[in-house]
Motif scaffolding. Structure first.
Motif, PDB file in Angstrom:
ATOM      1  N   ALA A 162      29.049 -13.990 -20.988  1.00 19.58           N
ATOM      2  CA  ALA A 162      28.736 -14.864 -19.840  1.00 19.58           C
ATOM      3  C   ALA A 162      27.371 -14.526 -19.243  1.00 19.58           C
ATOM      4  CB  ALA A 162      29.824 -14.742 -18.781  1.00 19.58           C
ATOM      5  N   MET A 163      26.906 -13.294 -19.446  1.00 15.46           N
ATOM      6  CA  MET A 163      25.566 -12.909 -18.959  1.00 15.46           C
ATOM      7  C   MET A 163      24.465 -13.442 -19.868  1.00 15.46           C
ATOM      8  SD  MET A 163      26.148  -8.979 -17.626  1.00 15.46           S
ATOM      9  CE  MET A 163      24.462  -8.779 -16.994  1.00 15.46           C
ATOM     10  N   GLY A 164      24.857 -14.044 -20.979  1.00 11.62           N
ATOM     11  CA  GLY A 164      23.860 -14.666 -21.844  1.00 11.62           C
ATOM     12  C   GLY A 164      23.647 -13.970 -23.172  1.00 11.62           C
ATOM     13  N   LEU A 211      16.021  -8.078 -21.478  1.00  8.71           N
ATOM     14  CA  LEU A 211      16.735  -7.799 -20.223  1.00  8.71           C
ATOM     15  C   LEU A 211      16.557  -8.961 -19.249  1.00  8.71           C
ATOM     16  CD1 LEU A 211      18.268  -6.075 -18.170  1.00  8.71           C
ATOM     17  CD2 LEU A 211      16.169  -4.805 -17.733  1.00  8.71           C
ATOM     18  N   ASP A 212      15.326  -9.487 -19.166  1.00 14.79           N
ATOM     19  CA  ASP A 212      15.054 -10.604 -18.242  1.00 14.79           C
ATOM     20  C   ASP A 212      15.873 -11.840 -18.576  1.00 14.79           C
ATOM     21  OD1 ASP A 212      13.287  -9.056 -16.856  1.00 14.79           O
ATOM     22  OD2 ASP A 212      11.477  -9.848 -17.841  1.00 14.79           O
ATOM     23  N   LYS A 213      16.230 -11.982 -19.851  1.00 12.75           N
ATOM     24  CA  LYS A 213      17.003 -13.171 -20.260  1.00 12.75           C
ATOM     25  C   LYS A 213      18.448 -13.115 -19.770  1.00 12.75           C
ATOM     26  CE  LYS A 213      14.569 -14.625 -24.424  1.00 12.75           C
ATOM     27  NZ  LYS A 213      14.403 -13.809 -25.626  1.00 12.75           N
ATOM     28  N   LEU A 214      18.953 -11.907 -19.500  1.00 12.43           N
ATOM     29  CA  LEU A 214      20.349 -11.799 -19.036  1.00 12.43           C
ATOM     30  C   LEU A 214      20.459 -12.357 -17.626  1.00 12.43           C
ATOM     31  CD1 LEU A 214      21.428  -8.199 -20.190  1.00 12.43           C
ATOM     32  CD2 LEU A 214      21.919 -10.388 -21.309  1.00 12.43           C
ATOM     33  N   ILE A 215      21.540 -13.068 -17.377  1.00  8.65           N
ATOM     34  CA  ILE A 215      21.757 -13.636 -16.040  1.00  8.65           C
ATOM     35  C   ILE A 215      22.941 -12.947 -15.360  1.00  8.65           C
ATOM     36  CG2 ILE A 215      20.807 -15.901 -16.657  1.00  8.65           C
ATOM     37  CD1 ILE A 215      23.910 -16.769 -16.743  1.00  8.65           C
ATOM     38  N   ILE A 216      23.023 -13.125 -14.048  1.00  8.55           N
ATOM     39  CA  ILE A 216      24.187 -12.650 -13.296  1.00  8.55           C
ATOM     40  C   ILE A 216      25.019 -13.887 -12.980  1.00  8.55           C
ATOM     41  CG2 ILE A 216      24.970 -11.521 -11.172  1.00  8.55           C
ATOM     42  CD1 ILE A 216      22.274  -9.913 -11.356  1.00  8.55           C
ATOM     43  N   PRO A 217      26.061 -14.134 -13.780  1.00 10.54           N
ATOM     44  CA  PRO A 217      26.760 -15.414 -13.672  1.00 10.54           C
ATOM     45  C   PRO A 217      27.694 -15.508 -12.460  1.00 10.54           C
ATOM     46  CG  PRO A 217      27.795 -14.056 -15.356  1.00 10.54           C
ATOM     47  CD  PRO A 217      26.618 -13.273 -14.839  1.00 10.54           C
ATOM     48  N   ASP A 218      27.898 -16.749 -12.029  1.00 12.75           N
ATOM     49  CA  ASP A 218      28.954 -17.013 -11.049  1.00 12.75           C
ATOM     50  C   ASP A 218      30.281 -16.906 -11.809  1.00 12.75           C
ATOM     51  OD1 ASP A 218      31.026 -18.281  -9.691  1.00 12.75           O
ATOM     52  OD2 ASP A 218      29.672 -19.687  -8.682  1.00 12.75           O
ATOM     53  N   PRO A 219      31.115 -15.934 -11.464  1.00 12.57           N
ATOM     54  CA  PRO A 219      32.319 -15.677 -12.270  1.00 12.57           C
ATOM     55  C   PRO A 219      33.299 -16.849 -12.306  1.00 12.57           C
ATOM     56  CG  PRO A 219      32.340 -14.370 -10.246  1.00 12.57           C
ATOM     57  CD  PRO A 219      30.995 -14.987 -10.336  1.00 12.57           C
ATOM     58  N   LEU A 256      18.899  -2.375 -16.811  1.00  9.12           N
ATOM     59  CA  LEU A 256      20.044  -2.994 -17.490  1.00  9.12           C
ATOM     60  C   LEU A 256      21.349  -2.617 -16.777  1.00  9.12           C
ATOM     61  CD1 LEU A 256      21.422  -4.497 -19.810  1.00  9.12           C
ATOM     62  CD2 LEU A 256      21.187  -2.423 -21.223  1.00  9.12           C
ATOM     63  N   MET A 257      21.478  -1.355 -16.417  1.00  6.78           N
ATOM     64  CA  MET A 257      22.689  -0.900 -15.723  1.00  6.78           C
ATOM     65  C   MET A 257      22.858  -1.636 -14.391  1.00  6.78           C
ATOM     66  SD  MET A 257      24.252   1.313 -17.604  1.00  6.78           S
ATOM     67  CE  MET A 257      25.255   2.341 -16.541  1.00  6.78           C
ATOM     68  N   GLU A 258      21.751  -1.834 -13.681  1.00  8.22           N
ATOM     69  CA  GLU A 258      21.836  -2.531 -12.389  1.00  8.22           C
ATOM     70  C   GLU A 258      22.317  -3.966 -12.571  1.00  8.22           C
ATOM     71  OE1 GLU A 258      18.039  -1.899 -10.408  1.00  8.22           O
ATOM     72  OE2 GLU A 258      18.634   0.218 -10.228  1.00  8.22           O
ATOM     73  N   LYS A 259      21.806  -4.606 -13.596  1.00 12.41           N
ATOM     74  CA  LYS A 259      22.178  -6.003 -13.822  1.00 12.41           C
ATOM     75  C   LYS A 259      23.657  -6.124 -14.208  1.00 12.41           C
ATOM     76  CE  LYS A 259      19.262  -9.832 -15.152  1.00 12.41           C
ATOM     77  NZ  LYS A 259      18.059 -10.258 -15.869  1.00 12.41           N
ATOM     78  N   ILE A 260      24.095  -5.258 -15.091  1.00  9.16           N
ATOM     79  CA  ILE A 260      25.514  -5.287 -15.476  1.00  9.16           C
ATOM     80  C   ILE A 260      26.388  -4.975 -14.255  1.00  9.16           C
ATOM     81  CG2 ILE A 260      27.305  -4.255 -16.952  1.00  9.16           C
ATOM     82  CD1 ILE A 260      25.118  -3.608 -19.005  1.00  9.16           C
TER      83      ILE A 260
END
Ligand code: CP3
Length: 339
Positions: free
Chosen positions: A79-81, A104-112, A174-178
């Motif tokens: 879901a993060m891409g 890393l920039d391509k990963l998103i923080i999705p609305d669950p 990466l850890m922060e985004k996850i």
């Protein structure tokens, strides 16, 4: 509702020791195989009705005291891409890896509720059916990061440790985004009705304690702190984590998960006033009945001073375990602990 599991998590008195098994819904059950025969694993994870069916199987067949949502820790990474596939015999495979700033920039923080609405739907449907508590879950950031960095499963974790040691800022990014994505995801699970939440840190044990403290632990603490407001028991399971127990105890979790590589009595002395979950070797389910009985009795005795004890395996149930042996273990735990 049978709330024995929740009471044990909270350190309250129970009539017997509750039991559930990590990976209790899965390939060792012919009933699961039957459902899985018609769909891929990812299709299964995205079909709420089928997820409900396989979540309920071990409750109905084996009499477990808690249900765990049927899904996978890598569903959130997808879901993060990060495009994900599961290959027969090979496990998870990501189409791309995350090893530089651009990926890393391509990963998103999705609305669950949007990106993983099927998970929330599964939880809501399960709540109507279940007579035992429902556990929601996510992977801990370090464990999820290993899959994104390696592009799948690994034995040596070369790429993960290389990134950690040579590009620490990127690794922390990466850890922060996850972490941000996981907080939203688990909060949504709690809102949807999950009654306990478990963080699976399957690979925490590959780290030296000092590296765990720097690169993994702060994110575990941040996630658990963000979930306190929901008033559901929080379980943290660091696999191969006997060297990390003091961290687990201070992580903000109400329940510390234990693998089988440590005696539960020693673990209890080290975690102090926390409930524990574990810790029989999954392969000990193969013991003949008299030996299995002795093993379970010994574990129950060794755990008697715990603030609370939830009986579980030290890791997921192996796919070739005879279901009758799993059922025997559940019955023995119930019988021996209610005396
Ligand atoms: O526990 C449960 O019953 C709920 C469902 C659940 C699954 N995976 C289903 C699954 C849970 C809680 C997980 C967590 C999970 N997934 C972890 C953490 C726990 C652990 O085992 O350390 C990890 C590392 C994963 C990632 C993952 N998923 C791998 C490495 C694999 C392939 C290896 C394997 O066991 O097949 C999976 C696939 C997977 N997840 C299956 C199931 C039932 C098998 C898929 C199939 O039907 O073919």
């Amino acid at each position: 509702m049978n709330d024995t599991f929740l009471r044990a998590c909270r350190g309250e008195k129970t009539d017997y020791t509750p039991i559930w098994m990590m990976r209790q819904a899965g390939r060792y059950l012919p009933e699961y195989q039957k459902v899985r025969g018609n769909v891929t694993f990812l299709e299964l994870c995205k079909s709420p009705e089928l997820c409900v069916e396989v979540t309920l199987q071990p409750i109905d067949l084996l009499n477990m005291d808690a249900a765990i949502l049927f899904s996978d820790i890598l569903i959130l990474m997808e879901a993060m891409g990060a495009p994900l596939d599961f290959h027969e015999g090979k496990g998870p495979v990501f189409a791309t890896t995350v090893r530089d700033q651009a990926s890393l920039d391509k990963l998103i923080i999705p609305d669950p509720d949007e990106a993983t609405g099927f998970v929330m739907e599964t939880i809501k449907l399960l709540k109507k059916e279940l007579k035992v508590p429902l556990i929601g879950f996510a992977g801990a950031p370090f464990t999820c990061a290993t899959y994104l960095i390696e592009g799948g499963s690994s034995k040596v974790f070369w790429e993960t440790k290389k990134l950690m040691f040579t590009q620490p800022e990127l690794f922390h990014g990466l850890m922060e985004k996850i972490t941000e994505a996981t907080i939203l995801y688990l909060q949504a699970q709690a809102r949807a009705g999950a009654q306990a939440l478990q963080l699976f840190d399957s690979w925490a044990g590959i780290l030296a304690p000092c590296d765990y403290e720097e690169f993994a632990y702060p994110y575990v603490r941040k996630i658990l702190a963000s979930l306190k407001q929901y008033d559901v028991p929080l379980i943290y399971f660091a696999n191969n984590g006997a060297t990390l127990l003091e961290y687990s105890a201070e992580s903000g979790a109400d329940v510390v998960g234990l693998d089988w590589r440590i005696n539960i009595k020693d673990a209890i002395a080290r975690v102090g006033n926390k409930a524990v979950q574990g810790n029989i070797d999954p392969f000990a389910l193969l013991l003949p009945e008299d030996k299995l009985k002795n093993r379970i009795q010994r574990l129950l005795d060794d755990a008697k001073d715990a603030r609370g004890h939830i009986f579980n395996l030290g890791h997921g149930i192996h796919q070739f375990t005879p279901p009758a042996q799993a059922k025997l273990a559940v019955d023995l735990v119930h019988e021996l602990s209610s005396k």
